[in-house]
Design an enzyme around this catalytic site. Structure first.
Site, PDB file in Angstrom:
ATOM      1  CB  SER A 174      42.790  29.910  36.478  1.00 18.94           C
ATOM      2  OG  SER A 174      42.989  28.682  35.825  1.00 18.94           O
ATOM      3  CG  PHE A 238      37.387  36.535  37.849  1.00 15.44           C
ATOM      4  CD1 PHE A 238      36.225  35.773  37.869  1.00 15.44           C
ATOM      5  CD2 PHE A 238      37.573  37.450  38.879  1.00 15.44           C
ATOM      6  CE1 PHE A 238      35.282  35.909  38.877  1.00 15.44           C
ATOM      7  CE2 PHE A 238      36.648  37.598  39.892  1.00 15.44           C
ATOM      8  CZ  PHE A 238      35.503  36.817  39.893  1.00 15.44           C
ATOM      9  CD  GLU A 239      44.354  35.067  33.972  1.00 14.10           C
ATOM     10  OE1 GLU A 239      44.037  34.956  32.759  1.00 14.10           O
ATOM     11  OE2 GLU A 239      45.190  35.887  34.382  1.00 14.10           O
ATOM     12  CB  ALA A 240      37.899  33.605  30.730  1.00 11.24           C
TER      13      ALA A 240
END
Length: 383
Positions: A174, A238-240
């Site tokens: 995301s 950034f969302e992993a």
């Protein structure tokens, strides 16, 4: 460009799994020219690595939250690529100057906690600057004066993207172009971040279609991304997230690497002036729609009455002997109409028993039986 092949070629093999602490990255950093730019609450060094001679300056930091290590792994894969002395990497180093803080919160990383050693969330400390780690990041920002900021995080397995009533996918990656004011307006600065996100999403859709999300853009000036965007520097969050069965986040790592390379290639090849707002807003927003396990059509005996219920379990991540283990706990009973399970078990009206109770209790270990033939151990069906 074959991003997955590139990641496999330059993957930093010494980093694996969820637990990544300072002791894991220091041997790798010794290969590079690095600088200690300050110390954590517990006096652990915070490292800075700079490379490239280009005019466009990009500041990246990872593990602001100590238990969010996926982007750190991807960042070292990216560093290996940058130092590969290939025509592609040399081109990037001539175009950009990178300033990278691979582990902003080494105390939290060692303890596998979100907060730092003072139990402060560094991503809510952008205004108070009460913590040494927050002060270090701000000092680097002021000195380096970046043209772009990359704020690298992990998100929980609970997030998904609802495309239709019967098609829910996990939010594997995301992004967010944070708001810069309460009205969440889109100005030229935010547009630049949006354009890069749209380019990264395009690359990822070819690999994980329908698994890229847009994070909530509620404005909070205490958050670092919102503050830097407010300071007129395009900032990208950034969302992993979760990829099916990938609790070690080794698959997700590939897609973070892909996003890093694709976004930077886009910046190299394009004058970022086009309005991509519509494409950005078409990326579905994250929703809390998942549990790790959902058990359906379970028969229970409650107050001498038989009922058919659904219930859910969720992994808790526990650090044990330098390894993160996953302990499934019962998390919700009933009320699961809007939730899916990464793993779903249909009990087909079999009776719940766990040796002590005839119904699931919140926070108990997910170890139980469904009838005589289905045994659940740590959330999973034991075969």
């Amino acid at each position: 460009m074959n991003y997955l092949q590139l990641q496999q070629q330059y993957k930093e093999e010494s980093l694996f799994g969820r637990y990544i602490a300072l002791k894991h990255i220091e041997p790798i950093l010794s290969q590079y020219s690095v600088e200690v730019i300050g110390f954590s609450v517990l006096n652990k060094p915070i490292y800075q690595l700079e490379c490239g001679t280009g005019a466009i300056k990009i500041l990246m930091w990872s593990q602001m939250h100590g238990n969010e290590s996926t982007t750190t792994k991807a960042l070292f894969d990216f560093l290996n690529f940058l130092h590969s002395e290939t025509p592609e990497s040399q081109q990037l180093l001539r175009t950009f100057r990178f300033c990278i803080l691979p582990m902003l919160n080494p105390d939290g990383a060692a303890l596998y906690t979100r907060e730092n050693a003072n139990k402060v969330d560094l991503n809510r400390d952008a205004q108070n600057l009460s913590q040494p780690e927050s002060q270090i990041l701000r000092a680097v920002f002021n000195r380096f004066q970046p043209h772009y900021c990359y704020n690298l995080h992990d998100q929980r397995t609970i997030f998904g993207l609802e495309h239709s009533e019967h098609n829910v996918k996990p939010a594997t990656v995301s992004f967010l172009a944070p708001a810069y004011n309460e009205a969440r307006e889109i100005n030229e600065v935010r547009l630049k971040a949006i354009s890069v996100i749209v380019a990264m999403n395009k690359a990822l859709q070819a690999l994980i279609p329908g698994q890229v999300g847009r994070f909530d853009d509620s404005f909070n000036l205490n958050c670092v991304g919102d503050t830097f965007q407010h300071f007129n520097v395009p900032t990208i969050l950034f969302e992993a997230g979760h990829f099916p069965k990938d609790y070690e986040r080794e698959e997700t790592r590939k897609y973070i690497f892909t996003a890093l390379v694709a976004g930077i290639q886009y910046l190299r090849e394009n004058d970022v002036v086009n309005n991509k707002t519509e494409d950005y807003l078409n990326i579905p927003q994250n929703k809390v729609v998942f549990y790790d396990f959902v058990y359906k059509n379970v028969k229970i005996n409650y107050d001498d009455n038989e009922k058919i219920i659904n219930f859910a379990a969720q992994y808790k991540e526990v650090l044990q002997q330098d390894k993160v283990t996953f302990e499934a706990k019962i998390a919700q009973v009933g009320g699961l109409e809007n939730f899916s399970g990464h793993i779903t078990v249909d009990a087909e009206r079999q009776v719940y028993t766990d040796g002590e109770y005839d119904f699931p209790n919140i926070e108990r270990n997910a170890d139980f039986c469904l009838g005589k033939n289905i045994k659940i151990v740590n959330g999973l069906v034991k075969t």
